[in-house]
Design a protein around this motif. Structure first.
Motif, PDB file in Angstrom:
ATOM      1  N   ILE A 159       3.175   7.195  -1.782  1.00 49.31           N
ATOM      2  CA  ILE A 159       3.861   5.912  -2.344  1.00 49.31           C
ATOM      3  C   ILE A 159       6.088   6.465  -2.081  1.00 49.31           C
ATOM      4  CG2 ILE A 159       4.812   6.083  -4.446  1.00 49.31           C
ATOM      5  CD1 ILE A 159       4.408   2.664  -4.248  1.00 49.31           C
ATOM      6  N   GLN A 160       6.171   7.955  -2.228  1.00 52.54           N
ATOM      7  CA  GLN A 160       6.411   8.109  -2.386  1.00 52.54           C
ATOM      8  C   GLN A 160       7.885   8.565  -0.678  1.00 52.54           C
ATOM      9  OE1 GLN A 160       9.382   9.476  -4.940  1.00 52.54           O
ATOM     10  NE2 GLN A 160      10.336   9.129  -3.627  1.00 52.54           N
ATOM     11  N   TYR A 161       6.491   9.019  -0.195  1.00 50.96           N
ATOM     12  CA  TYR A 161       6.865   9.454   1.740  1.00 50.96           C
ATOM     13  C   TYR A 161       7.803   7.342   2.071  1.00 50.96           C
ATOM     14  CZ  TYR A 161       5.733  13.952   2.134  1.00 50.96           C
ATOM     15  OH  TYR A 161       5.354  15.598   2.420  1.00 50.96           O
ATOM     16  N   PHE A 162       6.813   6.475   1.868  1.00 47.37           N
ATOM     17  CA  PHE A 162       7.003   5.422   1.946  1.00 47.37           C
ATOM     18  C   PHE A 162       8.418   5.276   1.771  1.00 47.37           C
ATOM     19  CE2 PHE A 162       2.116   4.744   3.392  1.00 47.37           C
ATOM     20  CZ  PHE A 162       2.548   3.996   4.279  1.00 47.37           C
ATOM     21  N   PHE A 163       8.524   5.188   0.784  1.00 45.75           N
ATOM     22  CA  PHE A 163      10.032   4.847  -0.155  1.00 45.75           C
ATOM     23  C   PHE A 163      11.228   5.833   0.370  1.00 45.75           C
ATOM     24  CE2 PHE A 163       8.533   3.833  -4.503  1.00 45.75           C
ATOM     25  CZ  PHE A 163       8.197   2.447  -3.945  1.00 45.75           C
ATOM     26  N   ASN A 164      10.972   6.600   0.947  1.00 46.34           N
ATOM     27  CA  ASN A 164      11.909   7.865   1.794  1.00 46.34           C
ATOM     28  C   ASN A 164      12.283   6.877   2.954  1.00 46.34           C
ATOM     29  OD1 ASN A 164      12.477   9.632  -0.641  1.00 46.34           O
ATOM     30  ND2 ASN A 164      10.849  11.130   0.401  1.00 46.34           N
ATOM     31  N   TYR A 165      11.191   6.637   3.122  1.00 44.27           N
ATOM     32  CA  TYR A 165      10.799   6.160   4.893  1.00 44.27           C
ATOM     33  C   TYR A 165      12.211   4.612   4.768  1.00 44.27           C
ATOM     34  CZ  TYR A 165       9.384   3.283   8.474  1.00 44.27           C
ATOM     35  OH  TYR A 165       9.433   2.602   9.348  1.00 44.27           O
ATOM     36  N   GLN A 166      11.435   3.565   3.840  1.00 42.10           N
ATOM     37  CA  GLN A 166      12.496   2.639   3.409  1.00 42.10           C
ATOM     38  C   GLN A 166      13.505   2.265   3.522  1.00 42.10           C
ATOM     39  OE1 GLN A 166       8.245   0.669   1.611  1.00 42.10           O
ATOM     40  NE2 GLN A 166       9.941   0.623   0.682  1.00 42.10           N
ATOM     41  N   ASP A 167      14.297   3.939   2.258  1.00 37.01           N
ATOM     42  CA  ASP A 167      15.723   4.022   2.069  1.00 37.01           C
ATOM     43  C   ASP A 167      16.527   4.843   3.805  1.00 37.01           C
ATOM     44  OD1 ASP A 167      15.269   3.660  -0.340  1.00 37.01           O
ATOM     45  OD2 ASP A 167      14.898   5.988  -0.926  1.00 37.01           O
ATOM     46  N   LEU A 168      15.748   4.959   4.858  1.00 37.09           N
ATOM     47  CA  LEU A 168      16.365   4.936   5.817  1.00 37.09           C
ATOM     48  C   LEU A 168      17.001   3.931   6.878  1.00 37.09           C
ATOM     49  CD1 LEU A 168      14.087   7.204   7.839  1.00 37.09           C
ATOM     50  CD2 LEU A 168      16.099   8.355   6.748  1.00 37.09           C
ATOM     51  N   PHE A 169      16.445   2.191   6.059  1.00 35.83           N
ATOM     52  CA  PHE A 169      16.783   1.084   6.674  1.00 35.83           C
ATOM     53  C   PHE A 169      18.119   0.426   5.982  1.00 35.83           C
ATOM     54  CE2 PHE A 169      13.073   2.673   8.961  1.00 35.83           C
ATOM     55  CZ  PHE A 169      12.739   2.688   9.538  1.00 35.83           C
ATOM     56  N   ASP A 170      19.009  -0.293   6.599  1.00 39.16           N
ATOM     57  CA  ASP A 170      19.570  -1.054   5.404  1.00 39.16           C
ATOM     58  C   ASP A 170      18.716  -2.362   4.928  1.00 39.16           C
ATOM     59  OD1 ASP A 170      21.989   0.174   5.785  1.00 39.16           O
ATOM     60  OD2 ASP A 170      22.842  -0.936   7.511  1.00 39.16           O
ATOM     61  N   GLU A 171      18.232  -2.527   6.491  1.00 36.86           N
ATOM     62  CA  GLU A 171      16.144  -3.819   5.725  1.00 36.86           C
ATOM     63  C   GLU A 171      15.442  -3.364   6.386  1.00 36.86           C
ATOM     64  OE1 GLU A 171      17.186  -7.428   7.434  1.00 36.86           O
ATOM     65  OE2 GLU A 171      19.197  -7.915   7.499  1.00 36.86           O
ATOM     66  N   PRO A 172      14.919  -2.505   5.297  1.00 36.48           N
ATOM     67  CA  PRO A 172      13.657  -1.308   5.578  1.00 36.48           C
ATOM     68  C   PRO A 172      12.362  -2.775   6.392  1.00 36.48           C
ATOM     69  CG  PRO A 172      14.204  -1.472   3.256  1.00 36.48           C
ATOM     70  CD  PRO A 172      15.099  -2.393   3.244  1.00 36.48           C
ATOM     71  N   PRO A 173      11.538  -2.177   6.884  1.00 43.05           N
ATOM     72  CA  PRO A 173      10.394  -2.902   7.870  1.00 43.05           C
ATOM     73  C   PRO A 173       9.497  -2.670   7.035  1.00 43.05           C
ATOM     74  CG  PRO A 173      10.659  -0.215   8.287  1.00 43.05           C
ATOM     75  CD  PRO A 173      12.026  -0.743   6.969  1.00 43.05           C
ATOM     76  N   CYS A 174       9.264  -2.270   6.227  1.00 42.12           N
ATOM     77  CA  CYS A 174       7.798  -2.798   4.576  1.00 42.12           C
ATOM     78  C   CYS A 174       8.639  -2.982   3.357  1.00 42.12           C
ATOM     79  CB  CYS A 174       7.220  -1.913   5.038  1.00 42.12           C
ATOM     80  SG  CYS A 174       7.214  -0.161   4.543  1.00 42.12           S
ATOM     81  N   ASP A 175       7.339  -3.407   2.382  1.00 39.62           N
ATOM     82  CA  ASP A 175       7.599  -3.126   1.439  1.00 39.62           C
ATOM     83  C   ASP A 175       5.756  -2.615   1.376  1.00 39.62           C
ATOM     84  OD1 ASP A 175       9.770  -4.618  -0.076  1.00 39.62           O
ATOM     85  OD2 ASP A 175       9.276  -6.286   0.874  1.00 39.62           O
ATOM     86  N   THR A 176       6.298  -1.520   0.306  1.00 39.24           N
ATOM     87  CA  THR A 176       5.001  -0.823  -0.431  1.00 39.24           C
ATOM     88  C   THR A 176       4.804  -0.879  -1.702  1.00 39.24           C
ATOM     89  OG1 THR A 176       5.561   1.306   1.017  1.00 39.24           O
ATOM     90  CG2 THR A 176       3.799   1.786  -0.915  1.00 39.24           C
ATOM     91  N   HIS A 177       3.863  -1.227  -2.206  1.00 40.17           N
ATOM     92  CA  HIS A 177       3.388  -1.585  -3.987  1.00 40.17           C
ATOM     93  C   HIS A 177       2.361  -1.125  -4.293  1.00 40.17           C
ATOM     94  CE1 HIS A 177       5.830  -5.397  -3.476  1.00 40.17           C
ATOM     95  NE2 HIS A 177       5.685  -5.598  -1.928  1.00 40.17           N
ATOM     96  N   LEU A 178       2.234  -0.777  -5.533  1.00 44.28           N
ATOM     97  CA  LEU A 178       1.094   0.520  -6.240  1.00 44.28           C
ATOM     98  C   LEU A 178       0.288  -0.439  -6.991  1.00 44.28           C
ATOM     99  CD1 LEU A 178       1.060   3.787  -6.249  1.00 44.28           C
ATOM    100  CD2 LEU A 178       1.871   3.491  -8.048  1.00 44.28           C
ATOM    101  N   ASP A 179      -1.154  -0.167  -7.071  1.00 44.63           N
ATOM    102  CA  ASP A 179      -1.996  -1.054  -7.614  1.00 44.63           C
ATOM    103  C   ASP A 179      -1.837  -2.557  -7.069  1.00 44.63           C
ATOM    104  OD1 ASP A 179      -3.638   1.407  -8.203  1.00 44.63           O
ATOM    105  OD2 ASP A 179      -2.290   2.623  -9.884  1.00 44.63           O
ATOM    106  N   VAL A 180      -1.179  -3.364  -7.156  1.00 40.16           N
ATOM    107  CA  VAL A 180      -0.505  -4.587  -7.072  1.00 40.16           C
ATOM    108  C   VAL A 180      -2.313  -5.231  -7.334  1.00 40.16           C
ATOM    109  CG1 VAL A 180       0.540  -6.292  -6.324  1.00 40.16           C
ATOM    110  CG2 VAL A 180       1.334  -4.321  -7.186  1.00 40.16           C
ATOM    111  N   ILE A 181      -1.924  -5.796  -7.810  1.00 40.68           N
ATOM    112  CA  ILE A 181      -3.898  -6.941  -7.465  1.00 40.68           C
ATOM    113  C   ILE A 181      -3.721  -7.349  -5.867  1.00 40.68           C
ATOM    114  CG2 ILE A 181      -4.738  -8.883  -7.661  1.00 40.68           C
ATOM    115  CD1 ILE A 181      -5.888  -6.627  -9.655  1.00 40.68           C
ATOM    116  N   VAL A 182      -4.190  -8.109  -4.953  1.00 40.93           N
ATOM    117  CA  VAL A 182      -4.139  -8.478  -3.608  1.00 40.93           C
ATOM    118  C   VAL A 182      -5.366  -9.620  -3.847  1.00 40.93           C
ATOM    119  CG1 VAL A 182      -3.854  -7.970  -1.332  1.00 40.93           C
ATOM    120  CG2 VAL A 182      -3.045  -6.649  -2.929  1.00 40.93           C
TER     121      VAL A 182
END
Length: 200
Positions: free
Chosen positions: A57-80
């Motif tokens: 998830i840290q790699y995803f967060f670092n990736y998302q921080d590269l964008f003003d509008e991140p191309p994704c959201d990442t969730h940890l252990d959330v019920i789907v």
């Protein structure tokens, strides 16, 4: 109001009843899922499992921080709440939702299929490798990633004609990428070859 009965694997619940469940101890870190209305309680994750999950998830967060509008959201252990005739409330280790996906996100759960589901193999390997592969395919999740920390292997599955096929199997020498997220690069040496800190 929280349901006061002690939940056990194999018990049957509705979605509303499931959402009111609580484990007996507040610090109990087990996860619960509802599989076709049947409760499944997973063992507490091991340290290696939590470490792998946290690094991912840290790699995803670092990736998302590269964008003003991140191309994704990442969730940890959330019920789907997956689309299904029978109640299927699963909790992937990571759920990745691309911008434009019309899933509904509340403070309790995600309703609809994420774009990537990620599982780190647990003690019940068959559930991750067989049952979840079936369920996630039926829900229409485009990619399912399976991390096997024991063998230092990541298997990337993609949905084709309603079934998962292996796109690639990666080792600690490889870098994980996906066409769903251009520019995302996860060097698997940083996932699998971590060393614990020496005791002080």
């Amino acid at each position: 109001m929280t349901t006061t009965i002690e939940p056990r694997t194999g018990m049957q619940f509705s979605v509303a009843e499931f959402l009111e469940l609580d484990l007996p101890e507040p610090d109990d870190k087990r996860k619960m899922e509802l599989d076709d209305g049947i409760l499944y309680i997973m063992p507490r994750p091991r340290i290696a499992h939590q470490r792998t999950q946290g690094k991912l998830i840290q790699y995803f967060f670092n990736y998302q921080d590269l964008f003003d509008e991140p191309p994704c959201d990442t969730h940890l252990d959330v019920i789907v709440a997956l689309p299904s005739e029978l109640p299927r409330l699963f909790a992937p280790d990571l759920s990745v939702i691309l911008r434009g996906n019309d899933v509904a996100i509340s403070d309790r759960m995600i309703e609809g299929a994420p774009d990537i589901a990620v599982e780190v193999l647990s003690s019940d390997r068959n559930r991750d490798l067989v049952r979840k592969r079936q369920v996630y395919a039926e829900a229409g999740i485009p990619e399912y990633w399976i991390f096997d920390e024991r063998n230092e292997v990541a298997t990337l599955l993609e949905l084709r004609d309603g079934e998962y096929v292996e796109r690639t199997v990666l080792t600690a020498d490889d870098t994980l990428t996906t066409p769903l997220l251009p520019g995302l690069e996860i060097p698997l040496a940083g996932i699998f070859r971590l060393r614990t800190q020496p005791a002080r």
